[in-house]
Structures are given as structure tokens and as C-alpha cells.
Design an enzyme around this catalytic site. Sequence first.
Site, PDB file in Angstrom:
ATOM      1  N   MET A  72     -11.713  -6.108   4.050  1.00 48.58           N
ATOM      2  CA  MET A  72     -10.948  -5.237   4.945  1.00 48.58           C
ATOM      3  C   MET A  72     -10.728  -5.948   6.281  1.00 48.58           C
ATOM      4  SD  MET A  72     -10.260  -2.476   3.245  1.00 48.58           S
ATOM      5  CE  MET A  72      -9.429  -1.692   4.633  1.00 48.58           C
ATOM      6  N   HIS A 104      -7.925   1.338  -4.825  1.00 52.26           N
ATOM      7  CA  HIS A 104      -8.912   1.005  -3.794  1.00 52.26           C
ATOM      8  C   HIS A 104      -9.640   2.294  -3.448  1.00 52.26           C
ATOM      9  CE1 HIS A 104      -9.514  -0.227   0.733  1.00 52.26           C
ATOM     10  NE2 HIS A 104     -10.663  -0.095   0.089  1.00 52.26           N
ATOM     11  N   SER A 141       0.847  -1.182   0.000  1.00 50.87           N
ATOM     12  CA  SER A 141       0.000   0.000   0.000  1.00 50.87           C
ATOM     13  C   SER A 141       0.888   1.238   0.000  1.00 50.87           C
ATOM     14  CB  SER A 141      -0.895   0.018   1.240  1.00 50.87           C
ATOM     15  OG  SER A 141      -1.415   1.326   1.397  1.00 50.87           O
ATOM     16  N   HIS A 182      -0.808  -1.099  -4.612  1.00 46.74           N
ATOM     17  CA  HIS A 182      -2.124  -0.841  -4.025  1.00 46.74           C
ATOM     18  C   HIS A 182      -2.232   0.651  -3.717  1.00 46.74           C
ATOM     19  CE1 HIS A 182      -5.801  -1.953  -1.831  1.00 46.74           C
ATOM     20  NE2 HIS A 182      -5.443  -1.027  -0.944  1.00 46.74           N
ATOM     21  N   MET A 220     -12.022   4.566  -1.622  1.00 47.26           N
ATOM     22  CA  MET A 220     -12.803   4.758  -0.388  1.00 47.26           C
ATOM     23  C   MET A 220     -13.458   6.118  -0.508  1.00 47.26           C
ATOM     24  SD  MET A 220      -9.907   3.184   2.110  1.00 47.26           S
ATOM     25  CE  MET A 220      -8.646   3.355   0.842  1.00 47.26           C
ATOM     26  N   ASP A 230      -4.517   3.644  -2.259  1.00 51.00           N
ATOM     27  CA  ASP A 230      -5.662   3.944  -1.402  1.00 51.00           C
ATOM     28  C   ASP A 230      -6.149   5.358  -1.663  1.00 51.00           C
ATOM     29  OD1 ASP A 230      -6.040   1.595   0.301  1.00 51.00           O
ATOM     30  OD2 ASP A 230      -3.953   1.974   0.851  1.00 51.00           O
ATOM     31  N   ASP A 275      -6.848  -6.644   3.313  1.00 51.94           N
ATOM     32  CA  ASP A 275      -6.222  -5.320   3.423  1.00 51.94           C
ATOM     33  C   ASP A 275      -6.381  -4.763   4.836  1.00 51.94           C
ATOM     34  OD1 ASP A 275      -5.315  -2.720   3.054  1.00 51.94           O
ATOM     35  OD2 ASP A 275      -6.903  -2.145   1.646  1.00 51.94           O
ATOM     36  N   MET A 329      -8.843   8.124  -0.751  1.00 56.62           N
ATOM     37  CA  MET A 329      -9.797   8.501   0.315  1.00 56.62           C
ATOM     38  C   MET A 329     -10.258   9.937   0.099  1.00 56.62           C
ATOM     39  SD  MET A 329      -7.672   7.082   3.563  1.00 56.62           S
ATOM     40  CE  MET A 329      -6.882   5.457   3.560  1.00 56.62           C
TER      41      MET A 329
HETATM   42  C1  DX5 Z   1      -6.764   1.392   4.902  1.00 59.62           C
HETATM   43  C2  DX5 Z   1      -6.184   1.088   3.556  1.00 59.62           C
HETATM   44  C3  DX5 Z   1      -5.067   0.116   3.584  1.00 59.62           C
HETATM   45  C4  DX5 Z   1      -3.893   0.575   4.406  1.00 59.62           C
HETATM   46  C5  DX5 Z   1      -3.108  -0.628   4.802  1.00 59.62           C
HETATM   47  O1  DX5 Z   1      -7.902   2.162   4.756  1.00 59.62           O
HETATM   48  O2  DX5 Z   1      -7.176   0.543   2.712  1.00 59.62           O
HETATM   49  O3  DX5 Z   1      -4.667  -0.257   2.284  1.00 59.62           O
HETATM   50  O4  DX5 Z   1      -3.079   1.474   3.745  1.00 59.62           O
HETATM   51  O5  DX5 Z   1      -2.109  -0.210   5.664  1.00 59.62           O
HETATM   52  P1  DX5 Z   1      -1.538  -1.146   6.808  1.00 59.62           P
HETATM   53  O6  DX5 Z   1      -0.939  -2.350   6.134  1.00 59.62           O
HETATM   54  O7  DX5 Z   1      -0.552  -0.283   7.474  1.00 59.62           O
HETATM   55  O8  DX5 Z   1      -2.686  -1.543   7.691  1.00 59.62           O
HETATM   56 ZN    ZN Z   2      -6.474  -0.316   0.763  1.00 63.76          ZN
END
Ligand code: DX5
Ligand code: ZN
Length: 213
Positions: free
Chosen positions: A135, A64, A7, A31, A66, A33, A173, A35
Site C-alpha cells: 500500500m 483486495h 480500481s 482491482h 480490507m 476494493d 496501490d 471494505m
Molecule cells: C485504498 C484502495 C485503493 C484505492 C486506490 O484503500 O485499496 O485501491 O481505490 O485509489 P487511488 O488510486 O485513487 O489512490
Molecule cells: Zn486496493
Amino acid sequence: MVRIAPSMLSADFLHLEKDVEMVNSHADIFHLDIMDGVFVPNISYGFPVVEAIARKAEKPMDAHLMIVNPEKYIGRFAEAGAGMLSFHLNASDNPAGALEMVRSLGMQAGLAINPDIPVESLFPYLDECDFVLIMSVFAGFGGQKFIETTYSRIETVKAEIVRRGLQCLVEVDGGVSSSNSAGLIASGADILVAGSSIFKAADPAEEIRLMRA
Ligand code: DX5
Ligand code: ZN
């Protein structure tokens, strides 16, 4: 063979090229993320960062989302070079239509759920999914503690995928590291996402190697 998806939320944004090269050399998937501060209480990064990674990425990019209204941005992620795209089941009014849109743009389509959503909610959509994203923490932040009920959730969704003879992969994840990777693989995970365990490790390549073992 399990795939490891670092990530990039936990990467060093001042030296992003170094971390992109590490993923190119040792991992399988980027990956990303995304947000929006609305669907989750945090804001990460957007297209300038995704496009910068795309210029150097030699492995597929997995967006991903969110965010609310994921449909609105599916096309932009396809243009930015994403090969995989997931959004959250409860972020869309029409998950089947959105999955179809993802696939029609040539990306692998994934449906994500937080730990408080029954895995059975995914079942009506499995035919339209190339992967599901289970998740193992609540979406929003890196560095959270892994939630132990994830193992049985993966087993449940994997059993349904096998029962129906589907090709759908299972991605997990949140809080994933070499300390729980073996159990997750045994439960049926095909793709392991990991941020802090990889990028905070003294030797990220070694942590990735341990996660595969
Ligand atoms: C959380 C993300 C993850 C996160 C994982 O909302 O979707 O992808 O970055 O990070 P770690 O491995 O540190 O939990
Ligand atoms: Zn993620």
C-alpha cells in the site's frame, strides 16, 4: 511488462458497464476494493457489484480484501469469479493458512500491508504468495496522496524475492498515476493499481497508456 489494474472504487457506478468496457479494452486487471467498515473506516461495495462486473469482465478480477476475518469470505470471492485475492497481513490470525486456502480454490494469493508495517513482515510468507500488495496510502479511501517511502519498500521486497528466486509479483496501490509510474516500475513494481488518476482523467485510456510508458 507492467500490468495496470484500475480500481473500480473510482468508477462511475451509474454507468459501470462503460467503465468495465474501458478496462477490458485498455487495462489488464479489475482491482476490486472490499471494505467492511471495521478493518478500515470505510465501506465500499460487496457481492452484487462484484458479480455484475464479473458478467462483463474479460480481464482477471483482483479482490483486495480490507476486512476482518478474510478467511470467512475467500470461498465467496472464488465463486464470484475472482482470479486474484489479497487480504491484509494483520487481518488474519493465520496468514499462511489463508494464502493456502486462496490457492486451493484456484486463485492467485496475495498478502497486503499498509505503509506503517515493515516490509520484512512479508518475508516469512513469500513462498506462499503469488503477489504482495504494498500500500502506498493507508487502506480505506481512494484519492489519497502517494507516500514517497513506497519506492524503497518496493525495492526491499523485490530484492528479497529475487534473492530467493521466487515468482512472486509486486503490486502497488494508492495515489498511483502517470506521474509516479516510471519510478514505481523502476523500483520493481509489476502491477500498478490506480483509481482516481484513471477514472478522473479526461481520457482514461491515455492515462493508462502513459502509465505503461
Ligand atoms: C485504498 C484502495 C485503493 C484505492 C486506490 O484503500 O485499496 O485501491 O481505490 O485509489 P487511488 O488510486 O485513487 O489512490
Ligand atoms: Zn486496493
